[in-house]
Design a protein around this motif. Structure first.
Motif, PDB file in Angstrom:
ATOM      1  N   ALA A  87       0.820  -1.212   0.000  1.00  0.00           N
ATOM      2  CA  ALA A  87       0.000   0.000   0.000  1.00  0.00           C
ATOM      3  C   ALA A  87       0.852   1.259   0.000  1.00  0.00           C
ATOM      4  CB  ALA A  87      -0.930  -0.011   1.208  1.00  0.00           C
ATOM      5  N   LEU A  88       2.024   1.201   0.659  1.00  0.00           N
ATOM      6  CA  LEU A  88       2.894   2.376   0.733  1.00  0.00           C
ATOM      7  C   LEU A  88       3.448   2.780  -0.627  1.00  0.00           C
ATOM      8  CD1 LEU A  88       4.847   1.695   4.041  1.00  0.00           C
ATOM      9  CD2 LEU A  88       3.352   3.637   3.572  1.00  0.00           C
ATOM     10  N   LYS A  89       3.336   1.893  -1.627  1.00  0.00           N
ATOM     11  CA  LYS A  89       3.793   2.238  -2.961  1.00  0.00           C
ATOM     12  C   LYS A  89       2.877   3.252  -3.640  1.00  0.00           C
ATOM     13  CE  LYS A  89       5.989  -2.268  -3.798  1.00  0.00           C
ATOM     14  NZ  LYS A  89       6.004  -3.484  -4.653  1.00  0.00           N
ATOM     15  N   SER A  90       1.628   3.337  -3.166  1.00  0.00           N
ATOM     16  CA  SER A  90       0.666   4.207  -3.836  1.00  0.00           C
ATOM     17  C   SER A  90      -0.006   5.214  -2.911  1.00  0.00           C
ATOM     18  CB  SER A  90      -0.419   3.362  -4.522  1.00  0.00           C
ATOM     19  OG  SER A  90      -1.078   2.535  -3.578  1.00  0.00           O
ATOM     20  N   THR A  91       0.418   5.277  -1.652  1.00  0.00           N
ATOM     21  CA  THR A  91      -0.181   6.254  -0.742  1.00  0.00           C
ATOM     22  C   THR A  91       0.823   6.611   0.339  1.00  0.00           C
ATOM     23  OG1 THR A  91      -2.134   6.775   0.594  1.00  0.00           O
ATOM     24  CG2 THR A  91      -1.199   4.568   0.840  1.00  0.00           C
ATOM     25  N   SER A  92       0.443   7.522   1.237  1.00  0.00           N
ATOM     26  CA  SER A  92       1.367   8.023   2.255  1.00  0.00           C
ATOM     27  C   SER A  92       1.176   7.308   3.588  1.00  0.00           C
ATOM     28  CB  SER A  92       1.145   9.523   2.458  1.00  0.00           C
ATOM     29  OG  SER A  92      -0.105   9.758   3.108  1.00  0.00           O
ATOM     30  N   PRO A  93       2.214   7.306   4.448  1.00  0.00           N
ATOM     31  CA  PRO A  93       2.076   6.703   5.778  1.00  0.00           C
ATOM     32  C   PRO A  93       0.991   7.362   6.620  1.00  0.00           C
ATOM     33  CG  PRO A  93       4.385   7.053   5.250  1.00  0.00           C
ATOM     34  CD  PRO A  93       3.592   7.748   4.189  1.00  0.00           C
ATOM     35  N   VAL A  94       0.788   8.671   6.446  1.00  0.00           N
ATOM     36  CA  VAL A  94      -0.246   9.366   7.212  1.00  0.00           C
ATOM     37  C   VAL A  94      -1.626   8.814   6.872  1.00  0.00           C
ATOM     38  CG1 VAL A  94      -1.363  11.585   7.611  1.00  0.00           C
ATOM     39  CG2 VAL A  94       1.115  11.472   7.478  1.00  0.00           C
ATOM     40  N   ASN A  95      -1.898   8.642   5.593  1.00  0.00           N
ATOM     41  CA  ASN A  95      -3.181   8.090   5.186  1.00  0.00           C
ATOM     42  C   ASN A  95      -3.390   6.683   5.752  1.00  0.00           C
ATOM     43  OD1 ASN A  95      -3.459  10.425   3.738  1.00  0.00           O
ATOM     44  ND2 ASN A  95      -3.884   9.451   1.792  1.00  0.00           N
ATOM     45  N   LEU A  96      -2.319   5.875   5.736  1.00  0.00           N
ATOM     46  CA  LEU A  96      -2.437   4.528   6.278  1.00  0.00           C
ATOM     47  C   LEU A  96      -2.653   4.556   7.786  1.00  0.00           C
ATOM     48  CD1 LEU A  96       0.145   2.367   4.303  1.00  0.00           C
ATOM     49  CD2 LEU A  96      -2.193   3.014   3.727  1.00  0.00           C
ATOM     50  N   SER A  97      -2.075   5.548   8.460  1.00  0.00           N
ATOM     51  CA  SER A  97      -2.278   5.660   9.903  1.00  0.00           C
ATOM     52  C   SER A  97      -3.748   5.887  10.238  1.00  0.00           C
ATOM     53  CB  SER A  97      -1.436   6.815  10.468  1.00  0.00           C
ATOM     54  OG  SER A  97      -0.066   6.580  10.277  1.00  0.00           O
ATOM     55  N   VAL A  98      -4.421   6.655   9.385  1.00  0.00           N
ATOM     56  CA  VAL A  98      -5.847   6.886   9.596  1.00  0.00           C
ATOM     57  C   VAL A  98      -6.626   5.586   9.421  1.00  0.00           C
ATOM     58  CG1 VAL A  98      -7.871   8.164   8.819  1.00  0.00           C
ATOM     59  CG2 VAL A  98      -5.646   9.268   8.834  1.00  0.00           C
ATOM     60  N   VAL A  99      -6.284   4.818   8.393  1.00  0.00           N
ATOM     61  CA  VAL A  99      -6.951   3.533   8.170  1.00  0.00           C
ATOM     62  C   VAL A  99      -6.714   2.610   9.360  1.00  0.00           C
ATOM     63  CG1 VAL A  99      -7.100   1.520   6.664  1.00  0.00           C
ATOM     64  CG2 VAL A  99      -6.742   3.774   5.667  1.00  0.00           C
ATOM     65  N   PHE A 100      -5.521   2.672   9.937  1.00  0.00           N
ATOM     66  CA  PHE A 100      -5.163   1.791  11.047  1.00  0.00           C
ATOM     67  C   PHE A 100      -6.037   2.008  12.277  1.00  0.00           C
ATOM     68  CE2 PHE A 100      -2.141   0.448  14.504  1.00  0.00           C
ATOM     69  CZ  PHE A 100      -2.161  -0.901  14.187  1.00  0.00           C
ATOM     70  N   THR A 101      -6.583   3.225  12.427  1.00  0.00           N
ATOM     71  CA  THR A 101      -7.448   3.489  13.582  1.00  0.00           C
ATOM     72  C   THR A 101      -8.758   2.715  13.515  1.00  0.00           C
ATOM     73  OG1 THR A 101      -8.416   5.456  12.510  1.00  0.00           O
ATOM     74  CG2 THR A 101      -6.487   5.809  13.907  1.00  0.00           C
ATOM     75  N   LEU A 102      -9.044   2.085  12.378  1.00  0.00           N
ATOM     76  CA  LEU A 102     -10.236   1.239  12.271  1.00  0.00           C
ATOM     77  C   LEU A 102     -10.010  -0.143  12.887  1.00  0.00           C
ATOM     78  CD1 LEU A 102     -11.235   1.970   8.551  1.00  0.00           C
ATOM     79  CD2 LEU A 102     -12.297   2.926  10.607  1.00  0.00           C
ATOM     80  N   THR A 103      -8.745  -0.486  13.156  1.00  0.00           N
ATOM     81  CA  THR A 103      -8.416  -1.829  13.628  1.00  0.00           C
ATOM     82  C   THR A 103      -9.100  -2.205  14.937  1.00  0.00           C
ATOM     83  OG1 THR A 103      -6.276  -1.625  12.527  1.00  0.00           O
ATOM     84  CG2 THR A 103      -6.514  -3.409  14.114  1.00  0.00           C
ATOM     85  N   PRO A 104      -9.103  -1.348  15.977  1.00  0.00           N
ATOM     86  CA  PRO A 104      -9.762  -1.741  17.225  1.00  0.00           C
ATOM     87  C   PRO A 104     -11.248  -2.060  17.055  1.00  0.00           C
ATOM     88  CG  PRO A 104      -8.328   0.128  17.602  1.00  0.00           C
ATOM     89  CD  PRO A 104      -8.399  -0.049  16.129  1.00  0.00           C
ATOM     90  N   VAL A 105     -11.938  -1.282  16.227  1.00  0.00           N
ATOM     91  CA  VAL A 105     -13.363  -1.528  16.009  1.00  0.00           C
ATOM     92  C   VAL A 105     -13.564  -2.877  15.317  1.00  0.00           C
ATOM     93  CG1 VAL A 105     -15.458  -0.685  14.894  1.00  0.00           C
ATOM     94  CG2 VAL A 105     -13.851   0.937  15.893  1.00  0.00           C
ATOM     95  N   MET A 106     -12.721  -3.160  14.311  1.00  0.00           N
ATOM     96  CA  MET A 106     -12.818  -4.453  13.633  1.00  0.00           C
ATOM     97  C   MET A 106     -12.481  -5.592  14.584  1.00  0.00           C
ATOM     98  SD  MET A 106     -11.387  -3.889   9.737  1.00  0.00           S
ATOM     99  CE  MET A 106      -9.814  -3.136  10.171  1.00  0.00           C
ATOM    100  N   ALA A 107     -11.493  -5.376  15.466  1.00  0.00           N
ATOM    101  CA  ALA A 107     -11.120  -6.405  16.438  1.00  0.00           C
ATOM    102  C   ALA A 107     -12.286  -6.698  17.375  1.00  0.00           C
ATOM    103  CB  ALA A 107      -9.901  -5.965  17.237  1.00  0.00           C
ATOM    104  N   GLY A 108     -13.032  -5.650  17.742  1.00  0.00           N
ATOM    105  CA  GLY A 108     -14.202  -5.861  18.583  1.00  0.00           C
ATOM    106  C   GLY A 108     -15.253  -6.701  17.880  1.00  0.00           C
TER     107      GLY A 108
END
Length: 291
Positions: A87-108
Protein backbone atom coordinates in the motif's frame (compact mmCIF):
# COMPACT_ATOMS: atom_id res chain seq x y z
CA UNK A 1 -1.04 -8.46 39.99
CA UNK A 2 -4.54 -9.06 38.66
CA UNK A 3 -4.56 -10.67 35.19
CA UNK A 4 -6.43 -7.83 33.51
CA UNK A 5 -4.06 -5.21 34.95
CA UNK A 6 -1.07 -7.22 33.74
CA UNK A 7 -2.69 -7.31 30.30
CA UNK A 8 -3.13 -3.53 30.26
CA UNK A 9 0.48 -2.93 31.31
CA UNK A 10 1.64 -5.33 28.60
CA UNK A 11 -0.28 -3.40 25.94
CA UNK A 12 0.97 -0.06 27.27
CA UNK A 13 4.54 -1.28 26.77
CA UNK A 14 3.54 -2.83 23.43
CA UNK A 15 2.30 0.51 22.07
CA UNK A 16 5.50 2.31 23.13
CA UNK A 17 7.71 -0.34 21.50
CA UNK A 18 5.74 -0.31 18.24
CA UNK A 19 5.96 3.49 18.08
CA UNK A 20 9.74 3.23 18.30
CA UNK A 21 9.78 1.09 15.16
CA UNK A 22 7.87 3.83 13.29
CA UNK A 23 10.37 6.48 14.36
CA UNK A 24 13.44 4.41 13.48
CA UNK A 25 11.87 2.95 10.36
CA UNK A 26 11.18 6.41 8.96
CA UNK A 27 14.89 7.24 9.33
CA UNK A 28 16.03 4.31 7.15
CA UNK A 29 13.07 4.05 4.77
CA UNK A 30 15.19 5.05 1.76
CA UNK A 31 18.20 2.90 2.66
CA UNK A 32 16.71 -0.60 2.43
CA UNK A 33 13.71 -2.37 0.93
CA UNK A 34 10.97 -2.62 3.59
CA UNK A 35 10.30 -6.23 2.60
CA UNK A 36 13.98 -7.17 2.94
CA UNK A 37 14.15 -5.43 6.31
CA UNK A 38 11.09 -7.26 7.60
CA UNK A 39 12.27 -10.64 6.31
CA UNK A 40 15.54 -10.34 8.23
CA UNK A 41 13.70 -8.92 11.23
CA UNK A 42 11.41 -11.96 11.46
CA UNK A 43 14.20 -14.53 11.17
CA UNK A 44 16.32 -12.74 13.81
CA UNK A 45 13.27 -12.69 16.07
CA UNK A 46 12.77 -16.43 15.47
CA UNK A 47 16.40 -17.09 16.47
CA UNK A 48 16.05 -15.01 19.63
CA UNK A 49 12.81 -16.66 20.73
CA UNK A 50 14.22 -20.07 19.88
CA UNK A 51 17.09 -19.46 22.30
CA UNK A 52 14.70 -18.17 24.97
CA UNK A 53 12.45 -21.20 24.53
CA UNK A 54 15.43 -23.55 24.83
CA UNK A 55 16.76 -21.84 27.98
CA UNK A 56 13.35 -21.75 29.68
CA UNK A 57 12.44 -25.29 28.66
CA UNK A 58 8.98 -24.19 27.57
CA UNK A 59 8.96 -25.96 24.21
CA UNK A 60 7.81 -29.56 23.77
CA UNK A 61 6.36 -31.80 21.07
CA UNK A 62 2.94 -31.33 22.64
CA UNK A 63 3.29 -27.60 22.16
CA UNK A 64 3.56 -27.88 18.39
CA UNK A 65 0.66 -30.18 17.77
CA UNK A 66 -1.83 -28.85 15.23
CA UNK A 67 0.78 -26.75 13.35
CA UNK A 68 -1.99 -25.44 11.11
CA UNK A 69 -2.74 -22.99 13.94
CA UNK A 70 0.63 -21.33 13.47
CA UNK A 71 0.28 -21.34 9.71
CA UNK A 72 -2.97 -19.37 10.01
CA UNK A 73 -1.75 -16.94 12.67
CA UNK A 74 1.63 -16.45 10.97
CA UNK A 75 -0.11 -15.95 7.65
CA UNK A 76 -2.31 -13.22 9.10
CA UNK A 77 0.71 -11.56 10.71
CA UNK A 78 2.70 -11.67 7.46
CA UNK A 79 -0.34 -10.57 5.44
CA UNK A 80 -0.60 -7.38 7.48
CA UNK A 81 3.02 -6.37 6.84
CA UNK A 82 3.06 -7.35 3.16
CA UNK A 83 -0.14 -5.45 2.40
CA UNK A 84 1.11 -2.46 4.37
CA UNK A 85 4.28 -2.20 2.28
CA UNK A 86 2.38 -2.81 -0.94
CA UNK A 87 0.00 0.00 0.00
CA UNK A 88 2.89 2.38 0.73
CA UNK A 89 3.79 2.24 -2.96
CA UNK A 90 0.67 4.21 -3.84
CA UNK A 91 -0.18 6.25 -0.74
CA UNK A 92 1.37 8.02 2.26
CA UNK A 93 2.08 6.70 5.78
CA UNK A 94 -0.25 9.37 7.21
CA UNK A 95 -3.18 8.09 5.19
CA UNK A 96 -2.44 4.53 6.28
CA UNK A 97 -2.28 5.66 9.90
CA UNK A 98 -5.85 6.89 9.60
CA UNK A 99 -6.95 3.53 8.17
CA UNK A 100 -5.16 1.79 11.05
CA UNK A 101 -7.45 3.49 13.58
CA UNK A 102 -10.24 1.24 12.27
CA UNK A 103 -8.42 -1.83 13.63
CA UNK A 104 -9.76 -1.74 17.23
CA UNK A 105 -13.36 -1.53 16.01
CA UNK A 106 -12.82 -4.45 13.63
CA UNK A 107 -11.12 -6.40 16.44
CA UNK A 108 -14.20 -5.86 18.58
CA UNK A 109 -16.41 -7.26 15.81
CA UNK A 110 -14.20 -10.30 15.26
CA UNK A 111 -14.02 -10.79 19.04
CA UNK A 112 -17.80 -11.12 19.12
CA UNK A 113 -18.01 -13.64 16.28
CA UNK A 114 -15.06 -15.78 17.41
CA UNK A 115 -15.26 -15.49 21.21
CA UNK A 116 -18.70 -13.97 21.82
CA UNK A 117 -17.04 -11.00 23.50
CA UNK A 118 -19.78 -8.39 23.76
CA UNK A 119 -18.76 -4.75 23.38
CA UNK A 120 -20.49 -2.70 26.07
CA UNK A 121 -21.66 0.88 25.39
CA UNK A 122 -18.78 2.15 27.56
CA UNK A 123 -16.18 0.27 25.51
CA UNK A 124 -17.80 1.47 22.28
CA UNK A 125 -17.66 5.06 23.58
CA UNK A 126 -14.01 4.62 24.58
CA UNK A 127 -13.12 3.27 21.14
CA UNK A 128 -14.89 6.19 19.48
CA UNK A 129 -13.09 8.75 21.66
CA UNK A 130 -9.76 7.01 21.17
CA UNK A 131 -10.23 6.84 17.41
CA UNK A 132 -11.14 10.52 17.23
CA UNK A 133 -8.12 11.39 19.36
CA UNK A 134 -5.78 9.36 17.16
CA UNK A 135 -7.11 11.03 14.01
CA UNK A 136 -6.72 14.42 15.71
CA UNK A 137 -3.06 13.69 16.46
CA UNK A 138 -2.39 12.37 12.95
CA UNK A 139 -3.85 15.46 11.26
CA UNK A 140 -2.53 17.83 13.99
CA UNK A 141 -6.00 19.21 14.62
CA UNK A 142 -6.27 20.53 11.05
CA UNK A 143 -9.86 19.96 9.85
CA UNK A 144 -9.00 20.92 6.27
CA UNK A 145 -6.29 18.23 6.15
CA UNK A 146 -8.78 15.65 7.39
CA UNK A 147 -11.41 16.67 4.84
CA UNK A 148 -8.78 16.40 2.07
CA UNK A 149 -8.21 12.73 2.92
CA UNK A 150 -9.09 10.51 -0.04
CA UNK A 151 -9.55 6.76 -0.12
CA UNK A 152 -7.45 5.33 -2.94
CA UNK A 153 -6.28 1.88 -3.99
CA UNK A 154 -3.50 1.91 -1.39
CA UNK A 155 -5.88 2.70 1.46
CA UNK A 156 -8.30 0.02 0.27
CA UNK A 157 -5.48 -2.54 0.11
CA UNK A 158 -4.22 -1.63 3.58
CA UNK A 159 -7.74 -1.93 4.96
CA UNK A 160 -7.57 -5.68 4.28
CA UNK A 161 -4.20 -5.80 6.01
CA UNK A 162 -5.74 -4.13 9.05
CA UNK A 163 -8.57 -6.66 8.92
CA UNK A 164 -5.97 -9.45 9.06
CA UNK A 165 -4.35 -7.75 12.06
CA UNK A 166 -7.73 -7.35 13.76
CA UNK A 167 -8.81 -10.97 13.32
CA UNK A 168 -5.38 -12.16 14.53
CA UNK A 169 -6.06 -10.91 18.07
CA UNK A 170 -9.19 -12.91 18.95
CA UNK A 171 -8.13 -15.86 16.80
CA UNK A 172 -4.86 -16.17 18.74
CA UNK A 173 -6.89 -16.62 21.89
CA UNK A 174 -9.33 -19.02 20.24
CA UNK A 175 -6.57 -21.32 18.92
CA UNK A 176 -4.29 -21.23 21.95
CA UNK A 177 -5.30 -24.55 23.60
CA UNK A 178 -3.38 -23.69 26.76
CA UNK A 179 -0.02 -23.32 25.00
CA UNK A 180 2.57 -21.23 26.87
CA UNK A 181 3.09 -17.77 25.40
CA UNK A 182 6.79 -18.32 24.48
CA UNK A 183 6.42 -21.40 22.21
CA UNK A 184 3.10 -20.03 20.94
CA UNK A 185 4.82 -16.83 19.84
CA UNK A 186 7.76 -18.80 18.43
CA UNK A 187 5.52 -20.96 16.25
CA UNK A 188 3.62 -17.93 14.99
CA UNK A 189 6.81 -16.04 14.11
CA UNK A 190 8.33 -19.06 12.30
CA UNK A 191 5.22 -19.30 10.15
CA UNK A 192 5.21 -15.53 9.52
CA UNK A 193 8.90 -15.61 8.58
CA UNK A 194 8.29 -18.42 6.07
CA UNK A 195 5.33 -16.59 4.53
CA UNK A 196 7.13 -13.24 4.22
CA UNK A 197 10.34 -14.85 2.90
CA UNK A 198 8.34 -16.49 0.16
CA UNK A 199 7.00 -13.08 -0.80
CA UNK A 200 10.21 -11.04 -0.54
CA UNK A 201 13.08 -13.35 -1.55
CA UNK A 202 13.89 -11.21 -4.58
CA UNK A 203 14.41 -8.16 -2.37
CA UNK A 204 16.83 -10.18 -0.25
CA UNK A 205 18.94 -11.06 -3.29
CA UNK A 206 19.23 -7.51 -4.68
CA UNK A 207 19.96 -5.77 -1.35
CA UNK A 208 23.61 -4.69 -0.91
CA UNK A 209 23.96 -5.93 2.69
CA UNK A 210 27.66 -5.01 3.02
CA UNK A 211 27.14 -1.28 2.40
CA UNK A 212 24.12 -0.56 4.55
CA UNK A 213 24.40 2.39 7.00
CA UNK A 214 24.88 1.55 10.69
CA UNK A 215 21.46 2.99 11.53
CA UNK A 216 19.86 0.34 9.31
CA UNK A 217 21.43 -2.44 11.38
CA UNK A 218 20.42 -0.70 14.60
CA UNK A 219 16.88 -0.47 13.28
CA UNK A 220 16.85 -4.13 12.24
CA UNK A 221 18.05 -5.21 15.70
CA UNK A 222 15.53 -2.98 17.47
CA UNK A 223 12.64 -4.18 15.32
CA UNK A 224 13.70 -7.83 15.61
CA UNK A 225 14.30 -7.85 19.38
CA UNK A 226 11.69 -5.40 20.63
CA UNK A 227 9.14 -4.66 17.90
CA UNK A 228 8.86 -8.35 16.93
CA UNK A 229 10.00 -10.73 19.69
CA UNK A 230 9.03 -8.71 22.76
CA UNK A 231 5.95 -7.07 21.23
CA UNK A 232 4.63 -10.43 19.98
CA UNK A 233 5.03 -11.90 23.46
CA UNK A 234 3.26 -8.91 24.97
CA UNK A 235 0.42 -9.09 22.44
CA UNK A 236 -0.21 -12.81 22.95
CA UNK A 237 0.14 -12.34 26.72
CA UNK A 238 -2.52 -9.61 26.65
CA UNK A 239 -4.92 -11.52 24.38
CA UNK A 240 -5.19 -14.23 27.04
CA UNK A 241 -6.27 -11.67 29.65
CA UNK A 242 -8.22 -8.93 27.87
CA UNK A 243 -11.07 -8.72 25.34
CA UNK A 244 -9.92 -8.13 21.76
CA UNK A 245 -11.39 -4.62 21.61
CA UNK A 246 -9.38 -3.56 24.67
CA UNK A 247 -6.18 -5.10 23.34
CA UNK A 248 -6.42 -3.32 20.00
CA UNK A 249 -7.52 -0.04 21.61
CA UNK A 250 -3.93 0.53 22.64
CA UNK A 251 -3.07 1.11 18.99
CA UNK A 252 -4.63 4.55 19.52
CA UNK A 253 -1.66 5.42 21.73
CA UNK A 254 0.89 4.79 18.97
CA UNK A 255 0.72 8.31 17.43
CA UNK A 256 1.25 9.81 20.90
CA UNK A 257 4.22 7.54 21.58
CA UNK A 258 5.67 8.47 18.17
CA UNK A 259 5.61 12.12 19.26
CA UNK A 260 7.49 11.14 22.43
CA UNK A 261 10.09 9.20 20.42
CA UNK A 262 10.56 12.12 18.03
CA UNK A 263 11.02 14.49 20.98
CA UNK A 264 13.69 12.23 22.49
CA UNK A 265 15.52 11.65 19.20
CA UNK A 266 15.10 15.02 17.48
CA UNK A 267 13.79 17.40 20.22
CA UNK A 268 10.57 17.70 18.22
CA UNK A 269 7.75 19.46 20.07
CA UNK A 270 4.27 19.22 18.47
CA UNK A 271 1.90 22.20 18.30
CA UNK A 272 -0.26 22.68 21.39
CA UNK A 273 -3.43 21.80 19.50
CA UNK A 274 -2.09 18.27 18.94
CA UNK A 275 -2.15 17.69 22.70
CA UNK A 276 -5.97 17.80 22.52
CA UNK A 277 -5.86 14.51 20.64
CA UNK A 278 -3.39 13.08 23.16
CA UNK A 279 -5.81 13.93 25.96
CA UNK A 280 -8.66 12.20 24.09
CA UNK A 281 -6.67 8.96 23.75
CA UNK A 282 -5.86 9.06 27.47
CA UNK A 283 -9.55 9.55 28.32
CA UNK A 284 -10.39 6.55 26.14
CA UNK A 285 -7.84 4.41 27.98
CA UNK A 286 -9.21 5.45 31.36
CA UNK A 287 -12.66 4.32 30.22
CA UNK A 288 -11.19 1.00 29.09
CA UNK A 289 -9.33 0.46 32.36
CA UNK A 290 -12.59 0.45 34.29
CA UNK A 291 -14.09 -2.99 34.81
Amino acid sequence: MRPHLAGHLAMLLFSAIVAGSFSLGASVANDISPVALNTVRFWVAVAILGIVMKLTGKGSRQTFKAPWRYAILGGLYACYFVLMFMALKSTSPVNLSVVFTLTPVMAGGFGYFLLRQVMSPRIALALAIGGAGAVWVIFRGDLSAFLAFEVGSGEALYFWGCAAHAIYTPLARRLNRGTHVIPYTFGTLVAAAIWITGYGWRDLLVTDWTNLPNLVWITILYIAVFATSVSSLLLLFATQRLPSSKVMAYTYLVPTWVIAWEFIRHAYVPPGIVLVGVAMTLIALLLLLRE
